[in-house]
Motif scaffolding. Structure first.
Motif, mmCIF file in Angstrom:
data_model
loop_
_atom_site.group_PDB
_atom_site.id
_atom_site.type_symbol
_atom_site.label_atom_id
_atom_site.label_comp_id
_atom_site.label_asym_id
_atom_site.label_seq_id
_atom_site.Cartn_x
_atom_site.Cartn_y
_atom_site.Cartn_z
ATOM 1 N N ASP A 95 -39.660 34.725 -48.657
ATOM 2 C CA ASP A 95 -38.828 35.828 -49.159
ATOM 3 C C ASP A 95 -37.649 36.106 -48.225
ATOM 4 N N GLU A 96 -37.889 35.974 -46.925
ATOM 5 C CA GLU A 96 -36.821 36.275 -45.961
ATOM 6 C C GLU A 96 -35.796 35.153 -45.864
ATOM 7 N N GLU A 97 -36.252 33.909 -45.940
ATOM 8 C CA GLU A 97 -35.369 32.787 -45.591
ATOM 9 C C GLU A 97 -34.761 32.045 -46.773
ATOM 10 N N VAL A 98 -35.397 32.098 -47.928
ATOM 11 C CA VAL A 98 -34.890 31.311 -49.067
ATOM 12 C C VAL A 98 -34.049 32.203 -49.973
ATOM 13 N N LYS A 99 -32.772 31.924 -50.004
ATOM 14 C CA LYS A 99 -31.869 32.648 -50.906
ATOM 15 C C LYS A 99 -31.724 31.812 -52.190
ATOM 16 N N VAL A 100 -32.087 32.421 -53.297
ATOM 17 C CA VAL A 100 -32.222 31.685 -54.560
ATOM 18 C C VAL A 100 -30.990 31.883 -55.442
ATOM 19 N N ASN A 101 -30.546 30.792 -56.042
ATOM 20 C CA ASN A 101 -29.480 30.869 -57.044
ATOM 21 C C ASN A 101 -30.160 31.122 -58.400
ATOM 22 N N TYR A 102 -30.407 32.403 -58.692
ATOM 23 C CA TYR A 102 -31.152 32.777 -59.892
ATOM 24 C C TYR A 102 -30.310 32.633 -61.159
ATOM 25 N N SER A 103 -30.988 32.516 -62.276
ATOM 26 C CA SER A 103 -30.342 32.694 -63.570
ATOM 27 C C SER A 103 -29.831 34.140 -63.611
ATOM 28 N N PRO A 104 -28.551 34.361 -63.924
ATOM 29 C CA PRO A 104 -28.027 35.734 -63.947
ATOM 30 C C PRO A 104 -28.828 36.649 -64.878
ATOM 31 N N LYS A 105 -29.263 36.105 -66.015
ATOM 32 C CA LYS A 105 -30.041 36.907 -66.966
ATOM 33 C C LYS A 105 -31.379 37.312 -66.336
ATOM 34 N N TRP A 106 -32.026 36.355 -65.671
ATOM 35 C CA TRP A 106 -33.329 36.653 -65.045
ATOM 36 C C TRP A 106 -33.157 37.715 -63.961
ATOM 37 N N LEU A 107 -32.089 37.569 -63.164
ATOM 38 C CA LEU A 107 -31.883 38.515 -62.057
ATOM 39 C C LEU A 107 -31.612 39.927 -62.580
ATOM 40 N N LYS A 108 -30.881 39.983 -63.676
ATOM 41 C CA LYS A 108 -30.611 41.286 -64.285
ATOM 42 C C LYS A 108 -31.905 41.955 -64.742
ATOM 43 N N GLU A 109 -32.824 41.138 -65.240
ATOM 44 C CA GLU A 109 -34.118 41.666 -65.715
ATOM 45 C C GLU A 109 -35.100 41.931 -64.570
ATOM 46 N N HIS A 110 -34.771 41.398 -63.373
ATOM 47 C CA HIS A 110 -35.659 41.565 -62.210
ATOM 48 C C HIS A 110 -34.848 42.020 -60.995
ATOM 49 N N PRO A 111 -34.269 43.224 -61.034
ATOM 50 C CA PRO A 111 -33.408 43.676 -59.934
ATOM 51 C C PRO A 111 -34.156 43.781 -58.609
ATOM 52 N N GLU A 112 -35.479 43.889 -58.670
ATOM 53 C CA GLU A 112 -36.275 43.967 -57.437
ATOM 54 C C GLU A 112 -36.166 42.678 -56.605
ATOM 55 N N ALA A 113 -35.679 41.594 -57.240
ATOM 56 C CA ALA A 113 -35.547 40.322 -56.520
ATOM 57 C C ALA A 113 -34.163 40.146 -55.897
ATOM 58 N N SER A 114 -33.305 41.161 -56.041
ATOM 59 C CA SER A 114 -31.907 41.024 -55.577
ATOM 60 C C SER A 114 -31.801 40.640 -54.112
ATOM 61 N N TYR A 115 -32.742 41.158 -53.298
ATOM 62 C CA TYR A 115 -32.614 40.879 -51.862
ATOM 63 C C TYR A 115 -32.922 39.412 -51.511
ATOM 64 N N THR A 116 -33.410 38.650 -52.484
ATOM 65 C CA THR A 116 -33.643 37.224 -52.251
ATOM 66 C C THR A 116 -32.607 36.361 -52.982
ATOM 67 N N SER A 117 -31.559 37.014 -53.506
ATOM 68 C CA SER A 117 -30.560 36.277 -54.282
ATOM 69 C C SER A 117 -29.469 35.696 -53.387
ATOM 70 N N ALA A 118 -29.022 34.480 -53.737
ATOM 71 C CA ALA A 118 -27.916 33.849 -53.006
ATOM 72 C C ALA A 118 -26.589 34.484 -53.374
ATOM 73 N N VAL A 119 -26.555 35.124 -54.533
ATOM 74 C CA VAL A 119 -25.298 35.710 -55.013
ATOM 75 C C VAL A 119 -25.292 37.196 -54.683
ATOM 76 N N PRO A 120 -24.268 37.667 -53.948
ATOM 77 C CA PRO A 120 -24.224 39.091 -53.618
ATOM 78 C C PRO A 120 -24.146 39.941 -54.881
ATOM 79 N N LYS A 121 -24.786 41.103 -54.817
ATOM 80 C CA LYS A 121 -24.784 42.023 -55.959
ATOM 81 C C LYS A 121 -23.360 42.508 -56.220
ATOM 82 N N PRO A 122 -22.883 42.437 -57.470
ATOM 83 C CA PRO A 122 -21.532 42.936 -57.739
ATOM 84 C C PRO A 122 -21.448 44.450 -57.538
ATOM 85 N N LYS A 123 -20.287 44.924 -57.070
ATOM 86 C CA LYS A 123 -20.100 46.369 -56.876
ATOM 87 C C LYS A 123 -20.041 47.051 -58.232
ATOM 88 N N GLU A 124 -20.592 48.272 -58.307
ATOM 89 C CA GLU A 124 -20.584 48.987 -59.595
ATOM 90 C C GLU A 124 -19.362 49.871 -59.729
#
Ligand SMILES: C[C@H](O)[C@H](O)[C@H]1CNC2=NC(N)=NC(=O)C2=N1
Length: 124
Positions: A95-124
């Motif tokens: 969880d700490e070391e692997v930054k994942v290139n998630y499917s954008p749709k999956w990441l949107k449905e699983h915001p709890e996984a954002s801290y493991t995403s390779a793509v920075p969260k867009p500003k709101e």
């Protein structure tokens, strides 16, 4: 799991069937993490990173890449047939070391996984 929010406790074989050449004699308790990557190369490179961590820690996850970009990581201690501190240490490291290139749709449905995403969260 409370301190590993992306991981679920289950039984080996419930997330993904084992190959028939090595069926588990019992069904050990395990922890698993499932996610959808952006594409096949993203899933593959993520598994390579996970594999390197496993080798470094001398503790090995079951790595599944199914349906072209779905990843299932399963961890348990084979020698014990259940979950030990070694498994939790490996899950934390992933969880700490692997930054994942998630499917954008999956990441949107699983915001709890954002801290493991390779793509920075867009500003709101
Ligand atoms: C000898 C070697 O340390 C053992 O076979 C290790 C290798 N990796 C392992 N990985 C996991 N997940 N469980 C084990 O019991 C295990 N045993």
């Amino acid at each position: 799991m409370s301190n590993l929010p992306l991981w679920e406790v289950g039984k080996v074989g419930s997330a993904v069937a084992s190959p028939s050449s090595s069926p588990p004699t019992t069904s050990p308790v395990c922890i698993s993490r499932t996610f959808t990557c952006k594409n096949f190369p993203s899933a593959l490179s993520c598994l390579n990173l996970v594999g390197a961590i496993c080798e470094n820690l001398s503790h090995h996850a079951d790595l599944h890449l199914v349906s072209y970009r779905d990843v299932v990581l399963v961890i348990y201690t084979h020698s014990v047939g259940g979950v030990t501190e070694n498994d939790l240490e490996l899950a934390r490291a992933i969880d700490e070391e692997v930054k994942v290139n998630y499917s954008p749709k999956w990441l949107k449905e699983h915001p709890e996984a954002s801290y493991t995403s390779a793509v920075p969260k867009p500003k709101e």
